[in-house]
Design a protein around this motif. Structure first.
Motif, PDB file in Angstrom:
ATOM      1  N   HIS A   1       0.812  -1.227   0.000  1.00  0.00           N
ATOM      2  CA  HIS A   1       0.000   0.000   0.000  1.00  0.00           C
ATOM      3  C   HIS A   1       0.847   1.279   0.000  1.00  0.00           C
ATOM      4  O   HIS A   1       0.682   2.155   0.848  1.00  0.00           O
ATOM      5  N   GLY A   2       1.757   1.376  -0.952  1.00  0.00           N
ATOM      6  CA  GLY A   2       2.494   2.622  -1.137  1.00  0.00           C
ATOM      7  C   GLY A   2       3.581   2.906  -0.117  1.00  0.00           C
ATOM      8  O   GLY A   2       4.167   3.987  -0.134  1.00  0.00           O
ATOM      9  N   CYS A   3       3.886   1.943   0.752  1.00  0.00           N
ATOM     10  CA  CYS A   3       4.896   2.161   1.801  1.00  0.00           C
ATOM     11  C   CYS A   3       6.283   1.761   1.284  1.00  0.00           C
ATOM     12  O   CYS A   3       6.845   0.719   1.631  1.00  0.00           O
TER      13      CYS A   3
ATOM     14  N   PRO B   1       2.097   6.618   0.913  1.00  0.00           N
ATOM     15  CA  PRO B   1       2.608   7.839   0.290  1.00  0.00           C
ATOM     16  C   PRO B   1       3.282   7.680  -1.068  1.00  0.00           C
ATOM     17  O   PRO B   1       3.459   8.678  -1.762  1.00  0.00           O
ATOM     18  N   ASP B   2       3.695   6.468  -1.465  1.00  0.00           N
ATOM     19  CA  ASP B   2       4.522   6.384  -2.678  1.00  0.00           C
ATOM     20  C   ASP B   2       4.248   5.105  -3.461  1.00  0.00           C
ATOM     21  O   ASP B   2       5.095   4.221  -3.568  1.00  0.00           O
ATOM     22  N   SER B   3       3.054   5.034  -4.044  1.00  0.00           N
ATOM     23  CA  SER B   3       2.695   3.861  -4.851  1.00  0.00           C
ATOM     24  C   SER B   3       3.630   3.709  -6.045  1.00  0.00           C
ATOM     25  O   SER B   3       4.073   2.591  -6.364  1.00  0.00           O
TER      26      SER B   3
ATOM     27  N   ARG C   1       6.239   2.161   8.166  1.00  0.00           N
ATOM     28  CA  ARG C   1       6.197   3.008   6.973  1.00  0.00           C
ATOM     29  C   ARG C   1       7.314   4.045   6.947  1.00  0.00           C
ATOM     30  O   ARG C   1       7.591   4.625   5.896  1.00  0.00           O
ATOM     31  N   GLN C   2       7.968   4.264   8.095  1.00  0.00           N
ATOM     32  CA  GLN C   2       9.141   5.144   8.129  1.00  0.00           C
ATOM     33  C   GLN C   2      10.434   4.397   7.800  1.00  0.00           C
ATOM     34  O   GLN C   2      11.511   5.001   7.782  1.00  0.00           O
TER      35      GLN C   2
END
Length: 222
Positions: free
Chosen positions: A12-14, A44-46, A213-214
């Motif tokens: 999911h964009g992570c 945030p970044d797909s 996600r970080q």
């Protein structure tokens, strides 16, 4: 360490979490890495996630499963489907990651090729992999897409598949960040985009890697 079979849950964009997991796993050419779908939306970044996966395929045997979020996007882009459901479930974040300017032909050609390569299921040894769930009484080839891609485990965990293989799935987010292990079924969606973890598991040894996600590893499994 040879011929590992590694599954990765919903990304999911992570992108940062994915990059950190790949660094920790260090996939080799003899390994098989199965990604369970939902690469895009919400996080945030797909676009960056798909770039990372395309690069990963140059270094290991990558098997990609198509998730329901990819299905929603492709229905809009390729078949003129209604966009409301996709945008409501994370499509806005995906469009932003691609710098969407109103042109629906925004996917780079390598991304189109990657999405075209995704399958509905994959069976290997004692395991089979799909995005959401399965019909326990149907062969892999007879499975309905609704079960493979959309069924939520909150409606009940299917019984053991007739093949006798252990199912490895994603889709149903475990919001506590824990892996759901029901013996004959393992769910690796541990809610990365929402504050949980992106989870990878080596299926034969059950070794686990997790990153948030970080891009921080879960030291419990380090």
């Amino acid at each position: 360490m040879s011929e590992r079979l590694i599954a990765i849950g919903d990304i999911h964009g992570c992108r940062l979490a994915l990059e950190r997991l790949i660094e920790a796993i260090n996939p080799q050419p003899s390994d098989t890495v199965v990604t369970l779908g939902d690469y895009i939306d919400r996080g945030p970044d797909s676009r960056g996630v798909i770039d990372v996966l395309i690069e990963l395929a140059n270094h290991t045997q990558l098997v990609g499963i198509l998730g329901n979020h990819e299905e929603m996007m492709l229905e809009v882009l390729n078949h003129g489907g209604a966009h409301h459901a996709w945008l409501r479930h994370g499509g806005v974040e995906t469009l932003e990651s691609y710098g969407f300017d109103g042109d629906l032909d925004f996917l780079p050609e390598p991304h189109k090729e990657f999405l075209d390569s995704l399958g509905d299921f994959y069976a290997h040894g004692e395991f089979f992999f799909t995005h959401a769930a399965y019909d326990p009484e149907a062969t892999f080839e007879e499975q309905e897409i609704e079960m493979l891609r959309w069924y939520s485990l909150t409606n009940g965990i299917p019984s053991k598949h007739i093949s006798g293989k252990t199912a490895v799935v994603g889709h149903t987010a475990n919001r506590d960040g824990e892996i759901l292990h029901a013996g004959h079924l393992i769910c690796l969606d541990t809610y990365c985009y929402g504050g949980g973890w992106l989870t990878a598991m080596e299926m034969n040894t059950q070794k686990i890697w997790q990153a948030d996600r970080q891009g921080r590893l879960n030291e419990q499994f380090a």
